[in-house]
Design a protein around this motif. Structure first.
Motif, PDB file in Angstrom:
ATOM      1  N   VAL A  55       0.852  -1.184   0.000  1.00 23.04           N
ATOM      2  CA  VAL A  55       0.000   0.000   0.000  1.00 23.04           C
ATOM      3  C   VAL A  55       0.889   1.235   0.000  1.00 23.04           C
ATOM      4  N   SER A  56       0.540   2.195  -0.854  1.00 22.28           N
ATOM      5  CA  SER A  56       1.270   3.465  -0.893  1.00 22.28           C
ATOM      6  C   SER A  56       0.668   4.426   0.122  1.00 22.28           C
ATOM      7  N   ILE A  57       1.510   4.925   1.016  1.00 18.31           N
ATOM      8  CA  ILE A  57       1.063   5.862   2.043  1.00 18.31           C
ATOM      9  C   ILE A  57       1.757   7.187   1.802  1.00 18.31           C
ATOM     10  N   LYS A  58       0.952   8.224   1.734  1.00 13.54           N
ATOM     11  CA  LYS A  58       1.497   9.561   1.534  1.00 13.54           C
ATOM     12  C   LYS A  58       1.469  10.280   2.870  1.00 13.54           C
ATOM     13  N   LEU A  59       2.631  10.471   3.473  1.00 12.71           N
ATOM     14  CA  LEU A  59       2.726  11.115   4.779  1.00 12.71           C
ATOM     15  C   LEU A  59       2.636  12.630   4.671  1.00 12.71           C
ATOM     16  N   ILE A  60       3.391  13.185   3.752  1.00  9.56           N
ATOM     17  CA  ILE A  60       3.401  14.629   3.539  1.00  9.56           C
ATOM     18  C   ILE A  60       3.148  14.860   2.045  1.00  9.56           C
ATOM     19  N   PRO A  61       2.270  15.788   1.729  1.00  8.37           N
ATOM     20  CA  PRO A  61       1.893  15.979   0.325  1.00  8.37           C
ATOM     21  C   PRO A  61       3.069  16.290  -0.612  1.00  8.37           C
ATOM     22  N   THR A  62       4.107  16.888  -0.100  1.00  8.33           N
ATOM     23  CA  THR A  62       5.229  17.264  -0.975  1.00  8.33           C
ATOM     24  C   THR A  62       6.223  16.130  -1.203  1.00  8.33           C
ATOM     25  N   LEU A  63       6.167  15.090  -0.368  1.00 11.26           N
ATOM     26  CA  LEU A  63       7.068  13.955  -0.505  1.00 11.26           C
ATOM     27  C   LEU A  63       6.408  12.851  -1.326  1.00 11.26           C
TER      28      LEU A  63
END
Length: 190
Positions: A55-63
């Motif tokens: 699963v792809s997890i996006k922690l911070i929108p810019t990363l």
């Protein structure tokens, strides 16, 4: 003479316990075997349900997103563990009740009939509660909950959710079989 005729009505004999007709005993035995098989299958299907996905997890929108391997197992959710346990208990009870049915060879005392009736009633309640608990968590996994920000997981873990749904449906069938056994047991009481 009339007393003998009353005791032998409809293929049933009333001496030191109740002797059932062959068709009713066969129906009860068939239903108990069906309950045994259904509860065993439901517990097994949910017990072995496991799926691993990346699963792809996006922690911070810019990363960029972080890929994480995630596993869905029935043992991670207490409602599923409860459903597995309820099915295992009902399966064990069904096996014991079949053994008692076979050992008594149709003759049962009123006390034994009441004990089996109460046992069947307990299994009905246990299986319906397991179905409700697992069904509620399954629905939460399927639809999520916007109020508490829980997201759907069945779109990611489809195989696991299908196995859980099949187990809940089989458990519901098993509880209906036990409910019919309660009706049969109640009809035997004098």
């Amino acid at each position: 003479m009339e007393q003998e005729r009353k005791n032998n009505m409809n293929g049933m004999e009333m001496e030191k316990g109740k002797r059932e007709s062959g068709s009713r005993k066969g129906l009860e035995l068939t239903m108990r075997v069906l309950a045994l098989v259904l509860t065993m299958v439901a517990a097994t299907v949910l017990g072995v349900a496991k799926q691993t996905k990346v699963v792809s997890i996006k922690l911070i929108p810019t990363l960029p997103p972080l890929d994480v391997s995630t596993t869905a197992k029935a043992s991670y959710l207490s409602a599923f563990v409860y459903n597995i346990s309820a099915n295992a208990i009902a399966c064990g009870y069904a096996a014991m009740s079949i053994a008692v049915l076979m050992m008594c060879k149709g003759r049962r005392s009123k006390g034994l009939l009441i004990a089996v009736l109460v046992g069947d009633l307990v299994m009905v309640g246990l299986l319906f509660s397991g179905t409700g608990a697992a069904g509620a968590i399954g629905l939460m996994g399927s639809q999520g909950n916007k109020h508490v920000m829980w997201k759907k997981v069945c779109n990611v873990f489809g195989k696991f959710c299908h196995q859980a749904a099949a187990s809940v449906a089989i458990t519901l069938l098993a509880s209906i079989v036990f409910m019919l056994l309660v009706v049969l047991d109640a009809m035997k009481l004098p």
